[in-house]
Design an enzyme around this catalytic site. Sequence first.
Site, PDB file in Angstrom:
ATOM      1  N   MET A 116       0.849  -1.200   0.000  1.00 22.98           N
ATOM      2  CA  MET A 116       0.000   0.000   0.000  1.00 22.98           C
ATOM      3  C   MET A 116       0.882   1.247   0.000  1.00 22.98           C
ATOM      4  O   MET A 116       0.444   2.329   0.403  1.00 22.98           O
ATOM      5  CB  MET A 116      -0.934  -0.021   1.204  1.00 22.98           C
ATOM      6  CG  MET A 116      -1.896  -1.221   1.153  1.00 22.98           C
ATOM      7  SD  MET A 116      -3.416  -0.969   2.050  1.00 22.98           S
ATOM      8  CE  MET A 116      -2.806  -0.703   3.692  1.00 22.98           C
ATOM      9  N   ALA A 143       4.064   3.901   0.951  1.00 26.81           N
ATOM     10  CA  ALA A 143       4.762   4.361   2.168  1.00 26.81           C
ATOM     11  C   ALA A 143       5.824   3.319   2.527  1.00 26.81           C
ATOM     12  O   ALA A 143       5.891   2.819   3.652  1.00 26.81           O
ATOM     13  CB  ALA A 143       3.782   4.594   3.303  1.00 26.81           C
ATOM     14  N   HIS A 182       9.430  -3.502   3.387  1.00 26.33           N
ATOM     15  CA  HIS A 182       9.022  -3.738   1.993  1.00 26.33           C
ATOM     16  C   HIS A 182      10.242  -4.025   1.131  1.00 26.33           C
ATOM     17  O   HIS A 182      10.220  -4.900   0.264  1.00 26.33           O
ATOM     18  CB  HIS A 182       8.311  -2.509   1.415  1.00 26.33           C
ATOM     19  CG  HIS A 182       7.028  -2.154   2.101  1.00 26.33           C
ATOM     20  ND1 HIS A 182       6.899  -1.050   2.910  1.00 26.33           N
ATOM     21  CD2 HIS A 182       5.813  -2.754   2.095  1.00 26.33           C
ATOM     22  CE1 HIS A 182       5.670  -0.973   3.365  1.00 26.33           C
ATOM     23  NE2 HIS A 182       4.977  -1.991   2.885  1.00 26.33           N
ATOM     24  N   GLY A 193       4.839 -10.117   4.084  1.00 24.27           N
ATOM     25  CA  GLY A 193       5.608 -10.081   5.326  1.00 24.27           C
ATOM     26  C   GLY A 193       4.914 -10.841   6.451  1.00 24.27           C
ATOM     27  O   GLY A 193       3.687 -10.881   6.524  1.00 24.27           O
TER      28      GLY A 193
HETATM   29  O1  PAF Z   1      -0.189  -5.830   3.731  1.00 20.78           O
HETATM   30  C1  PAF Z   1      -0.585  -4.886   3.015  1.00 20.78           C
HETATM   31  O2  PAF Z   1       0.086  -3.861   2.841  1.00 20.78           O
HETATM   32  C2  PAF Z   1      -1.958  -4.972   2.354  1.00 20.78           C
HETATM   33  O3  PAF Z   1      -2.863  -5.603   3.191  1.00 20.78           O
HETATM   34  C3  PAF Z   1      -1.917  -5.649   0.977  1.00 20.78           C
HETATM   35  C4  PAF Z   1      -1.490  -7.102   1.076  1.00 20.78           C
HETATM   36  C5  PAF Z   1      -0.976  -4.885   0.067  1.00 20.78           C
HETATM   37  C6  PAF Z   1      -3.316  -5.613   0.345  1.00 20.78           C
HETATM   38  O4  PAF Z   1      -3.770  -4.309   0.171  1.00 20.78           O
END
Ligand code: PAF
Length: 280
Positions: free
Chosen positions: A30, A32, A37, A147
Amino acid sequence: MKVIHTIKELQAELSALKAQGKMVGLVPTMGALHDGHASLVKRSVAENDVTVVSIFVNPTQFNDKNDLLKYPRTLEADCELLQSVGATIAFAPSVEEVYPEPDTRSFSYAPLDTVMEGAFRPGHFNGVCQVVSKLFDMVQPHRAYFGEKDFQQLAIIREMVRQMQFPLEIVGCPIVREADGLAMSSRNTRLSAEERKTALNISRVLFESQQFAKAHTLAETKAFVEEGIAAIEGLRLEYYEVVNDRTLQTVRSWDEAEGIVGCITVFCGDVRLIDNIRYK
Ligand code: PAF
């Protein structure tokens, strides 16, 4: 790295790459983006020829509208980070592109999605499954990376993939922590300097409980964590559950399951933080 906003362009790009026999990894995010990540993206880059990172703040998984409004959006910085770790495509669609009409599908993986986050954030996992299943259809990756900080989300996505027979492999990746132990999260940027100091007590108590667990019962360990969090001014425990790592159901003794994980959700000010720790 290409930044793509439409499904049409994404699929044109991917079909050319797949025609050359390239393996595709997907990292759904999502935005940020932080080092947590980055670790998922690096793993995908190492294991695949092509890495697609989706950046999409998915409205259907937010049960709290305020949380959705306040969710950090940092596309430019995200693209810089993705470029530096070797991603091939950043896919950043609009809400209209992903949901040209309301998604009326419902996903239910009880009892995995009825406990913990499922109980406290009604509809959250339904929204996660809606968007992740759409992303799997759009990208059709060979592997997808998630994660372990979102421990319950990972278990539910694995179950969705199993039941819907998506032909891909789910790769779970370890939690990445700040130097002082705080689990990395996009929400950490919303903590004030004071709250940031308070928040590190969450991982501190969890790590101490790992040691404590070696000589104490599960009930004593659970109380240790609950009391440890309650003792910190500025933290408010939402839940702490010690669960079977496969079924996510509460366990009451250390010999009740082969794998046992403690999952916690704590408010630090108005920022909701989650973390987990493995006991065995
Ligand atoms: O873990 C996240 O950031 C969100 O839940 C995901 C898997 C990108 C789905 O929007």
